[in-house]
Design an enzyme around this catalytic site. Structure first.
Site, mmCIF file in Angstrom:
data_model
loop_
_atom_site.group_PDB
_atom_site.id
_atom_site.type_symbol
_atom_site.label_atom_id
_atom_site.label_comp_id
_atom_site.label_asym_id
_atom_site.label_seq_id
_atom_site.Cartn_x
_atom_site.Cartn_y
_atom_site.Cartn_z
ATOM 1 N N HIS A 86 7.585 -15.827 -8.411
ATOM 2 C CA HIS A 86 6.506 -15.794 -7.426
ATOM 3 C C HIS A 86 5.530 -16.915 -7.734
ATOM 4 C CE1 HIS A 86 3.871 -13.796 -4.485
ATOM 5 N NE2 HIS A 86 2.891 -14.238 -5.244
ATOM 6 N N ASP A 165 0.112 -3.224 1.826
ATOM 7 C CA ASP A 165 -0.379 -4.510 1.316
ATOM 8 C C ASP A 165 -0.491 -5.520 2.448
ATOM 9 O OD1 ASP A 165 -1.061 -6.520 -0.718
ATOM 10 O OD2 ASP A 165 0.769 -7.446 0.050
ATOM 11 N N ARG A 172 -8.203 -8.906 4.010
ATOM 12 C CA ARG A 172 -8.800 -9.727 2.946
ATOM 13 C C ARG A 172 -8.917 -11.177 3.385
ATOM 14 N NH1 ARG A 172 -4.834 -8.928 -1.624
ATOM 15 N NH2 ARG A 172 -6.142 -10.430 -2.704
ATOM 16 N N LYS A 191 4.562 -5.615 -4.205
ATOM 17 C CA LYS A 191 5.677 -6.215 -3.456
ATOM 18 C C LYS A 191 6.865 -6.486 -4.381
ATOM 19 C CE LYS A 191 3.007 -9.312 -1.674
ATOM 20 N NZ LYS A 191 2.001 -10.062 -0.968
#
Ligand code: URA
Length: 435
Positions: A86, A165, A172, A191
């Site tokens: 990631h 999320d 956000r 995730k």
């Protein structure tokens, strides 16, 4: 599960510096998903968290609640450990498209769900969609099957994994609450846990073109992600890499895919190769191959310079429906109609290239999207001919702009010229690897 009395009390508790019980936090997220907590209330709570933070226990409870809002992929049937990577997002970050086939070529199983780009950083899924026919909407059965057959899959983020999320992130994004360490850690780890990998290596970018402007901030979130991973049964390793200048030479979707091909053929830019090898070393060591870090690094470097992962890249692109002609013929991908060269005015050395300014210029050319519903132009972008440390003479090439028309090209060329800072004395480029 303990239940809070009303959303307003819950928000006030955090606003005043209180700590939530795990059950209350989970109930709050569940109520949000059930429509009993409004977006404006969730936004207020997110801002309270931004100011007051979350304890480790609260961060774990939030991770669990986000994870429990959707399905969790079970990859145990593969009988292999799946590794994932990631990135926190940067400019010119095409690492996954090189890293995935490289570690799969070594025999590891690389499975990744990836997001689309928003703002000045691009998304891997958008870049891959520059390839005609390539598809990234892959359901969990097909994801698993592909991993079993060829050892690599990069798919779009599935909507039924950690859907809470997705909704929180959208809030956000528009309420200035993205850059909170516990919110970031819970978002990313929920995730990753939902995606079913056994180990994940995080590339945390630090510098002007990234989310984390300082190493201190990046250290904080790295530590937290490792801690959450440890307590939830997924191995998390973190490397920090510099995003003071864009990674590699290409910024923009098609241009980045072509740079990926060059890199897999053994002709990649040094900074990109360094990041790929550092990540591959950790991924291969965390995989089930039983390799030492020394063996992993040697093998990753050898295969990259010999171009031997090209076969795996070809197989992967073909498996996901892509037309592979671009691998031998770059002209098979759509090119931008207008090109404009940006040249140095005087002599000296490149001291810095403002990655944020370059990312925004690529965005204004159409390579990215400002809002989720925007369409992107895969063909446009920038090729940075000069990088930090390069010697310049008057008229030396700084960058090539690939634009949809002459007006956009001219505007972008002026912005790119302003992003370069030139020094009269020699500049030694710093390593892209920070930790
Ligand atoms: N990437 C994510 O997926 N979530 C965050 O909160 C930040 C970056």
């Amino acid at each position: 599960m303990n239940k809070y009395v009303a959303p307003v009390d819950f928000i006030q508790h955090k606003r005043d510096g209180g700590e939530h019980a795990g059950g209350e936090l989970r109930a709050f997220i569940n109520d949000y998903m059930a429509g009993k907590v409004a977006d404006y209330q969730m936004s207020a709570w997110l801002m309270a968290v931004w100011h007051r933070g979350l304890t480790l226990d609260e961060t774990l409870a939030l991770t669990d609640a986000l994870l429990a809002s959707g399905r969790r992929l079970d990859l145990s049937g593969l009988g292999r450990r799946v590794v994932d990577k990631h990135s926190t997002g940067g400019v010119g970050d095409k690492v996954s498209m090189v890293l995935g086939p490289l570690v799969a070529d070594c025999g590891a199983i690389f499975g990744k769900m990836s997001g689309r780009g928003l703002g000045h950083t691009g998304g891997t899924v958008d870049k891959l969609e520059s390839i005609p026919g390539f598809h990234t909407s892959i359901d969990s059965a097909a994801f698993k099957q592909q991993l079993g057959e060829i050892g690599i899959c990069i798919a779009g983020q599935s909507a039924d994994l950690a859907p809470a999320d997705n909704r929180l992130y959208a809030l956000r994004d528009v309420t200035a609450t993205v850059d909170s360490n516990p919110l970031i850690a819970a978002s990313i780890l929920s995730k990753k846990l939902a995606g079913g990998a056994g180990a994940v290596v995080m590339d945390v970018k630090v510098g002007a073109g990234s989310f984390f402007k300082t190493r201190g901030h990046a250290h904080g979130v790295s530590h937290l992600m490792r801690e959450v991973g440890k307590r939830r049964g997924i191995e998390v390793e973190v490397i920090m890499t510099s995003m003071e200048q864009p990674l590699g030479h290409a910024v923009g979707n098609t241009l980045e895919v072509l740079e990926v091909v060059q890199t897999l053929k053994g002709n990649g830019p040094d900074d990109l190769v360094d990041v790929v090898v550092a990540l591959a070393t950790r991924l291969l060591t965390l995989s089930d191959l039983g390799w030492s870090p020394e063996q992993a690094e040697k093998e990753a470097r050898r295969r990259l310079s010999a171009g031997s992962a090209m076969g795996k890249f070809n197989q992967w692109i073909e498996y996901q429906g892509g037309d592979t002609r671009f691998i031998d013929d770059p002209g098979a991908l759509a090119a931008a109609p207008h090109r404009e060269m940006v040249r140095a005015q005087g002599s000296g050395w490149v001291e810095s290239i403002d990655a944020l300014a370059i990312g925004r210029t690529a965005l204004s050319l159409g390579a990215g999207r400002r809002r989720r519903e925007d369409k992107i132009d895969h063909s446009v972008g920038l090729l940075l001919r000069a990088k930090v440390g390069d010697r310049l003479e008057p008229g030396s090439e700084l960058a090539e702009v690939h634009a949809a028309d002459a007006g956009a090209g001219r505007d972008a060329a002026a912005a790119v010229a302003a992003a370069y800072r030139i020094s009269a004395s020699q500049v030694e480029p710093a390593s892209v690897l920070l930790d």
